[in-house]
Design an enzyme around this catalytic site. Structure first.
Site, PDB file in Angstrom:
ATOM      1  N   HIS A  82      43.555  47.869  37.291  1.00 16.61           N
ATOM      2  CA  HIS A  82      42.401  46.894  37.822  1.00 16.61           C
ATOM      3  C   HIS A  82      41.462  47.407  38.591  1.00 16.61           C
ATOM      4  CE1 HIS A  82      41.397  42.590  37.728  1.00 16.61           C
ATOM      5  NE2 HIS A  82      40.894  42.750  38.794  1.00 16.61           N
ATOM      6  N   ALA A 137      34.554  38.831  35.042  1.00 11.14           N
ATOM      7  CA  ALA A 137      35.046  38.743  33.524  1.00 11.14           C
ATOM      8  C   ALA A 137      35.571  37.271  33.335  1.00 11.14           C
ATOM      9  CB  ALA A 137      36.291  39.884  33.621  1.00 11.14           C
ATOM     10  N   THR A 182      33.024  41.847  35.571  1.00  7.34           N
ATOM     11  CA  THR A 182      34.393  42.494  35.880  1.00  7.34           C
ATOM     12  C   THR A 182      35.252  41.588  36.855  1.00  7.34           C
ATOM     13  OG1 THR A 182      33.089  44.835  35.951  1.00  7.34           O
ATOM     14  CG2 THR A 182      35.144  44.679  37.087  1.00  7.34           C
ATOM     15  N   SER A 183      36.458  41.360  36.496  1.00 14.13           N
ATOM     16  CA  SER A 183      37.530  40.921  37.271  1.00 14.13           C
ATOM     17  C   SER A 183      36.961  39.304  37.230  1.00 14.13           C
ATOM     18  CB  SER A 183      37.734  41.473  38.542  1.00 14.13           C
ATOM     19  OG  SER A 183      38.720  41.113  39.237  1.00 14.13           O
ATOM     20  N   SER A 184      36.742  38.835  38.417  1.00 10.58           N
ATOM     21  CA  SER A 184      36.542  37.311  38.747  1.00 10.58           C
ATOM     22  C   SER A 184      34.986  37.402  37.696  1.00 10.58           C
ATOM     23  CB  SER A 184      36.025  37.252  40.010  1.00 10.58           C
ATOM     24  OG  SER A 184      35.569  35.802  40.330  1.00 10.58           O
TER      25      SER A 184
END
Ligand SMILES: *[C@@H]1O[C@H](CO)[C@@H](O)[C@H](O)[C@H]1NC(C)=O
Length: 384
Positions: A277, A145, A141-143
């Site tokens: 986000h 990802a 997820t996010s970083s």
């Protein structure tokens, strides 16, 4: 009669609390797993009952997250019990808890950085736990990802597939700085060829099969702008040599407002309308993408031909799942965060939702018991 009532009550109770069903094992730390130049921390969840041989999923947290938080905040461990795979939860070594997705080392095959530490643990698990080297996957997820894309690009020989939630293309952050505002705000626009070249430069000379890539993104993401979704489409369709026009695009799939666009068998982009986000991880969907939905402890995956590295949409072979395999349809217990949709009108941001940062205008108060946490100040604050 009385016992029937008691039994019925017990069943109702079981059904109600099913999702907190105890795990078969616990989160453990792994040390001394090989080359680890940046000192990435490593944790794992290894169910007591494994598939034969067990696949491996690397699950990577968001900025300011931890291995422990991602273990608790996703249902991957419960699913590991159900399907018999092992999960590695790396822990970012820097103070801010973001992954290094920018240095030349991390973006280069065996070049060092956080990516090499993670891959060393994968190699260790293959050697020491008998993990199926042909069924290693990454999600985040996010970083996390972004790091999934880094692993897809720099270690195509290690990973079979990736599924990433609210990230950026491989090497979008490349350069001296840990944060790249041009990329995050969706202003780094490259041609498909340029994006594809970045991936190919991650492992120069590599000609083998590439991991298939699924990416999720929200249309109102103001941390990693949704343009990154379209840049990811350019990147991975170029790598696989397929058209940027979807071969199919299913609307309201898997949730109302989401659309699932496929570009042949190896690239899939899910756009989540009205979601910021981050897009909440949908673990069972990710398992489908990995081909693990029918796997059970004590069983192996049916051997399938490896997906072609390029091009022509191929029809998937009919799945010859063994007769004992459970139907894939039952939604497993999940501790996943409540799914998506626009911020609630009461002005409270839910778990995982954005609650502050540059350009953000939504609710800044988090639903109890979560607190608005500086994940990547000044750009992004999240309810954690
Ligand atoms: C798929 O369809 C939806 C709904 O029409 C659209 O918003 C989205 O942009 C499409 N996806 C792609 C990749 O074209």
């Amino acid at each position: 009669m009385f016992s029937f009532v008691k039994l019925y009550s017990a069943l109702v109770l079981l059904a109600t609390i099913g999702y907190v069903q105890a795990l078969s094992s616990t989160l453990q730390q792994l040390t001394n797993f090989g080359t680890n130049p940046t000192n990435v921390g490593m944790f794992y969840y290894r169910p007591t009952q494994l598939a034969t041989p067990p696949p491996l999923i690397v699950a990577m947290h968001y900025c300011s997250g931890t291995a422990q938080a991602y273990f608790q905040g996703t249902s991957l461990a419960q699913l590991a019990d159900q399907h018999g795979f092992i999960v590695l939860y790396p822990n970012a070594p820097t103070a801010g808890g973001c992954w290094d997705v920018h240095s030349t080392g991390t973006l280069t095959h065996n070049g060092g950085g956080d990516s090499l530490g993670i891959v060393s643990a994968v190699r260790w698990a293959i050697t020491n736990w008998g993990v199926d080297a042909s069924n290693v996957f990454a999600t985040g997820t996010s970083s996390g990802a972004m790091m999934t894309n880094v692993l897809m690009g720099a270690y195509p020989d290690v990973f079979k597939a990736g599924s990433l939630y609210s990230g950026v293309p491989y090497a979008c952050f490349q350069g001296a700085d840990a944060w790249n505002s041009q990329c995050s705000t969706g202003q780094l626009i490259l041609t498909p060829q340029q994006w594809g070249d970045r991936v190919r430069s991650g492992y120069p000379g590599y000609t083998g099969p590439r991991p298939k890539v699924q990416f999720w993104h929200g249309t109102v993401d103001t941390t990693l702008y949704p343009q990154n979704f379209w840049e990811e489409i350019k990147q991975w369709t170029n790598v696989f040599g397929v058209s940027q026009t979807p071969t199919s695009n299913l609307t309201n799939n898997p949730l109302p407002g989401y659309s699932r666009a496929s570009f042949g068998d190896n690239v899939q982009g899910i756009l989540a309308q009205g979601v910021g986000h981050t897009v909440p991880e949908r673990e069972t969907d990710t398992l489908d993408w990995f081909g693990l939905s029918n796997l059970q402890p004590g069983q192996g995956l049916p051997s399938a031909p490896t997906s072609a590295p390029t091009g022509a949409p191929t029809t998937a072979p009919p799945t010859t799942a063994p007769p004992t395999t459970a139907p894939p349809s039952t939604p497993p217990p999940t501790s996943a965060p409540p799914t998506s949709t626009p911020p609630p009108s009461n002005g409270v941001a839910e778990h995982w939702a954005q609650c502050g940062g540059t350009g953000y205008t939504g609710p800044t108060v988090c639903a109890s018991p979560f607190t608005c946490t500086a994940v990547s100040p000044p750009y992004y604050y999240q309810c954690l």
